[in-house]
Design an enzyme around this catalytic site. Structure first.
Site, PDB file in Angstrom:
ATOM      1  N   GLU A 120       8.684  -4.238  10.759  1.00 26.75           N
ATOM      2  CA  GLU A 120       9.223  -2.898  10.177  1.00 26.75           C
ATOM      3  C   GLU A 120       9.853  -2.110  11.336  1.00 26.75           C
ATOM      4  O   GLU A 120       8.995  -1.797  12.381  1.00 26.75           O
ATOM      5  CB  GLU A 120       8.197  -2.211   9.331  1.00 26.75           C
ATOM      6  CG  GLU A 120       8.495  -1.032   9.039  1.00 26.75           C
ATOM      7  CD  GLU A 120       7.533  -0.418   7.927  1.00 26.75           C
ATOM      8  OE1 GLU A 120       6.611  -1.158   7.304  1.00 26.75           O
ATOM      9  OE2 GLU A 120       7.888   0.869   7.292  1.00 26.75           O
ATOM     10  N   GLU A 173      -1.893  -5.526   8.401  1.00 27.05           N
ATOM     11  CA  GLU A 173      -1.181  -4.780   9.652  1.00 27.05           C
ATOM     12  C   GLU A 173      -1.865  -5.239  10.747  1.00 27.05           C
ATOM     13  O   GLU A 173      -3.015  -4.892  10.950  1.00 27.05           O
ATOM     14  CB  GLU A 173      -0.879  -3.516   9.490  1.00 27.05           C
ATOM     15  CG  GLU A 173      -0.165  -2.939   8.318  1.00 27.05           C
ATOM     16  CD  GLU A 173       0.078  -1.536   8.128  1.00 27.05           C
ATOM     17  OE1 GLU A 173      -0.248  -0.623   8.860  1.00 27.05           O
ATOM     18  OE2 GLU A 173       0.744  -1.037   7.056  1.00 27.05           O
ATOM     19  N   LYS A 197      -1.488  -9.357   2.825  1.00 26.58           N
ATOM     20  CA  LYS A 197      -0.901  -8.923   3.924  1.00 26.58           C
ATOM     21  C   LYS A 197      -1.835  -7.827   4.589  1.00 26.58           C
ATOM     22  O   LYS A 197      -2.232  -7.093   4.234  1.00 26.58           O
ATOM     23  CB  LYS A 197       0.633  -8.310   3.558  1.00 26.58           C
ATOM     24  CG  LYS A 197       1.327  -7.486   4.850  1.00 26.58           C
ATOM     25  CD  LYS A 197       2.743  -7.262   4.582  1.00 26.58           C
ATOM     26  CE  LYS A 197       3.024  -5.941   4.015  1.00 26.58           C
ATOM     27  NZ  LYS A 197       2.477  -4.838   4.751  1.00 26.58           N
ATOM     28  N   ASP A 200      -1.279  -5.973  -0.367  1.00 26.40           N
ATOM     29  CA  ASP A 200      -1.612  -5.451   0.931  1.00 26.40           C
ATOM     30  C   ASP A 200      -3.227  -5.189   0.896  1.00 26.40           C
ATOM     31  O   ASP A 200      -3.653  -4.610  -0.132  1.00 26.40           O
ATOM     32  CB  ASP A 200      -0.761  -3.941   1.029  1.00 26.40           C
ATOM     33  CG  ASP A 200       0.474  -4.052   1.807  1.00 26.40           C
ATOM     34  OD1 ASP A 200       0.501  -5.173   2.841  1.00 26.40           O
ATOM     35  OD2 ASP A 200       1.088  -3.122   1.910  1.00 26.40           O
ATOM     36  N   ASP A 237       0.945  -1.217   0.100  1.00 30.92           N
ATOM     37  CA  ASP A 237      -0.064  -0.047   0.066  1.00 30.92           C
ATOM     38  C   ASP A 237       0.932   1.378  -0.023  1.00 30.92           C
ATOM     39  O   ASP A 237       0.362   2.256  -0.131  1.00 30.92           O
ATOM     40  CB  ASP A 237      -0.994  -0.125   1.139  1.00 30.92           C
ATOM     41  CG  ASP A 237      -0.502  -0.187   2.471  1.00 30.92           C
ATOM     42  OD1 ASP A 237       0.786  -0.105   2.590  1.00 30.92           O
ATOM     43  OD2 ASP A 237      -1.217  -0.095   3.485  1.00 30.92           O
ATOM     44  N   SER A 238       2.137   1.122   0.190  1.00 26.68           N
ATOM     45  CA  SER A 238       3.304   2.240  -0.068  1.00 26.68           C
ATOM     46  C   SER A 238       3.002   2.766  -1.695  1.00 26.68           C
ATOM     47  O   SER A 238       3.385   3.803  -1.892  1.00 26.68           O
ATOM     48  CB  SER A 238       4.774   1.757   0.044  1.00 26.68           C
ATOM     49  OG  SER A 238       4.783   0.661  -0.574  1.00 26.68           O
TER      50      SER A 238
HETATM   51  O1  KIV Z   1       3.582  -1.010   1.757  1.00 25.55           O
HETATM   52  C1  KIV Z   1       4.917  -1.505   1.783  1.00 25.55           C
HETATM   53  O2  KIV Z   1       5.757  -1.151   0.961  1.00 25.55           O
HETATM   54  C2  KIV Z   1       5.251  -2.259   2.972  1.00 25.55           C
HETATM   55  C3  KIV Z   1       6.655  -2.499   3.140  1.00 25.55           C
HETATM   56  C4  KIV Z   1       7.189  -1.444   3.559  1.00 25.55           C
HETATM   57  C5  KIV Z   1       6.792  -3.692   4.175  1.00 25.55           C
HETATM   58  O3  KIV Z   1       4.285  -2.620   3.457  1.00 25.55           O
END
Ligand code: KIV
Length: 273
Positions: free
Chosen positions: A191, A124, A122, A92, A53-54
């Site tokens: 992280e 959180e 994934k 994510d 989600d980055s």
């Molecule tokens: O969204 C992302 O890029 C991440 C990584 C930093 C692990 O969750």
């Protein structure tokens, strides 16, 4: 050597990641958000591709990961899976798609898997989302956990600083890591936490632990691809190693193109019909 470099083109599965941990082979993971970069990352032998989600920051220019939607993550996921042959693709779940209640979480998870063709998701968080994690795994979807600095909670944390430096937070993280493993997660991202704490978690868990800013004594490493290639600027945390300076390479190439167009050097005789 793994993947491309050793000629091993077999698809990476959650089972193979577990075997890698057992034999002490480190796991490489990078983000990708589009077809073209995903093809390069996959071809270079990376084991796990995270459609993070980055993308909210890197692709859309938002200050946080909070605004990105399920539809947008599915779009990025689809683009990446079309370009990947070998790596395991993790998608994510974005902020708001699983925190409200397990029912919502499972519905969104199923939709994200159906439409993106990713291999896994994934999420959180630990205890707060454990029922949702159990139900998503119960629906047959592999889940990767994410603890420590969890950027979807930035408004609660207030900073992107190192997490779990004090004993209470470290103990909660260890507890959450065990909960996620017991719930059936196939791997865990840690992280920006102290290296000693990450080492302890990696040694206590049987599932692979992938670090970002979590030291070297974990089972693998993940970085944001645009950061490690030097495309992004003004972001230099201690954990980030830049393997290229694509910002300069791209700026120089584009500057040369502008100059060639202006001077009528491009296109030349052989570049036209
Ligand atoms: O969204 C992302 O890029 C991440 C990584 C930093 C692990 O969750």
């Amino acid at each position: 050597m793994a993947g491309y470099l050793s000629g091993d083109t077999r698809k990476v599965t959650t089972h193979r990641l577990m075997e890698m941990k057992q034999r002490g082979e480190k796991i490489s993971m990078l983000t990708s958000y589009d077809y073209t970069v995903a093809q390069i990352v996959d071809g270079a032998g990376v084991d796990i591709i995270l459609v993070g989600d980055s993308a909210s920051n890197v692709m859309a220019g938002n200050a946080t990961t909070l605004p990105i939607t399920v539809d947008q993550m599915i779009y990025h996921g689809k683009s990446v899976t079309r370009g990947v042959k070998r790596a395991l693709v993790v998608l994510d779940m974005p902020f708001g798609s699983y925190q409200a209640d397990p029912y919502d979480g499972v519905k969104n998870a199923i939709r994200m898997m159906k439409e993106s063709h990713a291999d896994s998701l994934k999420l959180e968080g630990g205890e707060e989302v454990i029922d949702t994690v159990r139900r998503i795994i119960g629906a047959g979807i592999p889940v990767m956990g994410h603890l420590g600095l969890t950027p979807q909670s930035i408004n609660k944390f207030g900073t992107y600083g190192v997490r779990a430096k004090d004993e209470a937070e470290a103990n909660k993280l260890i507890h959450d890591a065990h909960l996620l493993e017991e719930a059936g997660c196939f791997a865990l991202v840690l992280e920006k936490i102290p290296a000693k704490l990450a080492e302890r978690v990696a040694s206590e868990l049987t599932i692979p632990v992938i670090g970002i800013g979590a030291g070297s004594k974990v089972d693998g490493q993940v970085l944001v691809v645009a950061d490690m290639l030097g495309m992004t600027q003004g972001f230099s945390p201690r954990f980030l190693r830049r393997y290229a300076d694509l910002h300069t390479v791209m700026t120089d190439a584009i500057g040369q193109y502008v100059s060639d167009v202006k001077s009528c050097d491009f296109p030349n005789e052989s570049e036209q019909y």
